[in-house]
Design an enzyme around this catalytic site. Structure first.
Site, mmCIF file in Angstrom:
data_model
loop_
_atom_site.group_PDB
_atom_site.id
_atom_site.type_symbol
_atom_site.label_atom_id
_atom_site.label_comp_id
_atom_site.label_asym_id
_atom_site.label_seq_id
_atom_site.Cartn_x
_atom_site.Cartn_y
_atom_site.Cartn_z
ATOM 1 N N ASP A 63 0.845 -1.181 0.000
ATOM 2 C CA ASP A 63 0.000 0.000 0.000
ATOM 3 C C ASP A 63 0.893 1.249 0.000
ATOM 4 O OD1 ASP A 63 -1.783 1.996 0.572
ATOM 5 O OD2 ASP A 63 -2.718 0.945 2.277
ATOM 6 N N SER A 90 -2.892 16.089 -13.163
ATOM 7 C CA SER A 90 -4.055 15.827 -14.015
ATOM 8 C C SER A 90 -4.687 17.109 -14.544
ATOM 9 C CB SER A 90 -5.105 15.088 -13.184
ATOM 10 O OG SER A 90 -6.346 15.053 -13.849
ATOM 11 N N TYR A 133 -10.842 14.702 -6.337
ATOM 12 C CA TYR A 133 -9.694 14.222 -7.125
ATOM 13 C C TYR A 133 -8.885 15.399 -7.673
ATOM 14 C CZ TYR A 133 -7.129 11.933 -10.919
ATOM 15 O OH TYR A 133 -6.144 11.494 -11.763
#
Ligand code: UDP
Length: 308
Positions: A56, A119, A143
């Site tokens: 993780d 992004s 996000y």
């Protein structure tokens, strides 16, 4: 392109869509560790010659251990779905922001270069297109906020501590190994619909546009970012061309040679109307030049799904 050779490389999200392609490209000339929790990625997609570590990204001790003796980290691990971030903002924040901040701390301490996946979602609904790096940032999802946060942190770490960082603001990436289903990108959804002979479901009237960039070009952008002297910068990574979703649906329909019809449904609430990257900064400073046309790229996606 400047080659990367004989480097110790860690790729987070190494079994995922972007990470597995990067691993494949870099493994011939470097030692690559691919880290992935397999929540979205598949171990079968990780090239055998790399060292696969399942774990993780939020596990700090594990990250500390893996970054000893590393020269470059390509940080691709993330909760990549805007929809998932809306459903569960806290988890998204832990994975996308907290874990990245820890990686930045490790980069500061151990002096490796960190190339991060940012992004186009950081821009939200753009006021004008094409979008350039200095345009306003009004993310409309958790996000987008998380990606904007790490994008800025990367710059600030460079400014304050001389940590070598480069953030790549991905537009709509597509290519083989991209997941379909509810959380997949529109191209993998349309591909699956077309090959199953099911209706190709365009949201709204399909006049909304996106800048689709093929995975092979994204891999090139990452390699350029790993070697550039322009650190502390963020770059738009797209093809610099806008395509409407209706046009995309028709192109996939034709290339797939399918009986599927294109259907128009309710618009997606809050959908971005126009999106296309101004990639002149990446061109000038990184030497980035996308080479895969949309048709060529769509063929690679269809070939994979047909099992060729
Ligand atoms: N889209 C669509 N049909 C689908 C899935 C997506 O028309 O089955 C549209 C969606 O409304 C959006 C565009 O395709 O306008 C790109 O969607 P995606 O989720 O791939 O990327 P993003 O919106 O995050 O850029």
């Amino acid at each position: 392109m400047t080659a990367i050779e004989e480097q110790q490389i860690l790729i987070t999200g190494g079994a995922g869509f972007v990470g597995s392609h990067l691993t494949e490209r870099l493994i011939e000339d470097n030692d690559v560790i691919a880290l992935d929790d397999l929540s979205a990625g598949k171990q079968d997609d990780v090239p055998e010659k790399s060292t696969f570590k399942q774990g993780d990204i939020c596990n700090r001790d594990f990250l500390d251990e893996l970054t000893d003796d590393i020269d470059i980290v390509f940080h691709q691990a993330a909760v990549v779905s805007v929809q998932r971030s809306i459903e569960n903002p806290e988890t998204c924040h832990e994975v996308n922001t907290d874990a990245t901040l820890h990686l930045l701390e490790l980069a500061r301490e151990k002096d490796f270069r960190l190339v991060l996946a940012s992004s186009a979602a950081i821009y939200g609904q753009p006021e004008t297109v094409p979008i350039s790096e200095n345009d306003s940032k009004t993310p409309t999802s958790p996000y987008g906020i998380d990606k904007w946060t790490i994008d800025r942190y990367a710059q600030i770490y460079n400014d304050l501590y001389d940590t070598e960082t480069v953030a790549l603001r991905y537009f709509n990436i597509y290519g083989p190994r991209q997941r379909g289903g509810d959380y997949g990108g529109v191209i993998s959804i349309f591909r699956d619909q077309a090959l199953a002979g099911e209706p190709i479901t365009v949201d709204g009237d399909g006049t909304q546009t996106r800048d689709f960039v093929h995975i092979d070009d994204v891999v090139k952008a990452n390699i350029l970012a790993a070697t550039t002297e322009h650190t502390g910068e963020a770059y738009n990574i797209g093809r610099g061309q806008q395509t409407s979703i209706a046009e995309l649906a028709e192109t996939i329909q034709t290339l797939a040679n399918t009986d599927s019809e294109v259907t128009y449904t309710e618009p997606r609430p809050g959908d971005i109307e126009e999106s296309v990257a101004d990639i002149s900064k990446a061109r000038e400073e990184l030497g980035f030049e996308p080479t895969v046309s949309l048709e060529e790229g769509l063929e690679t996606v269809l070939e994979e799904a047909r099992g060729n």
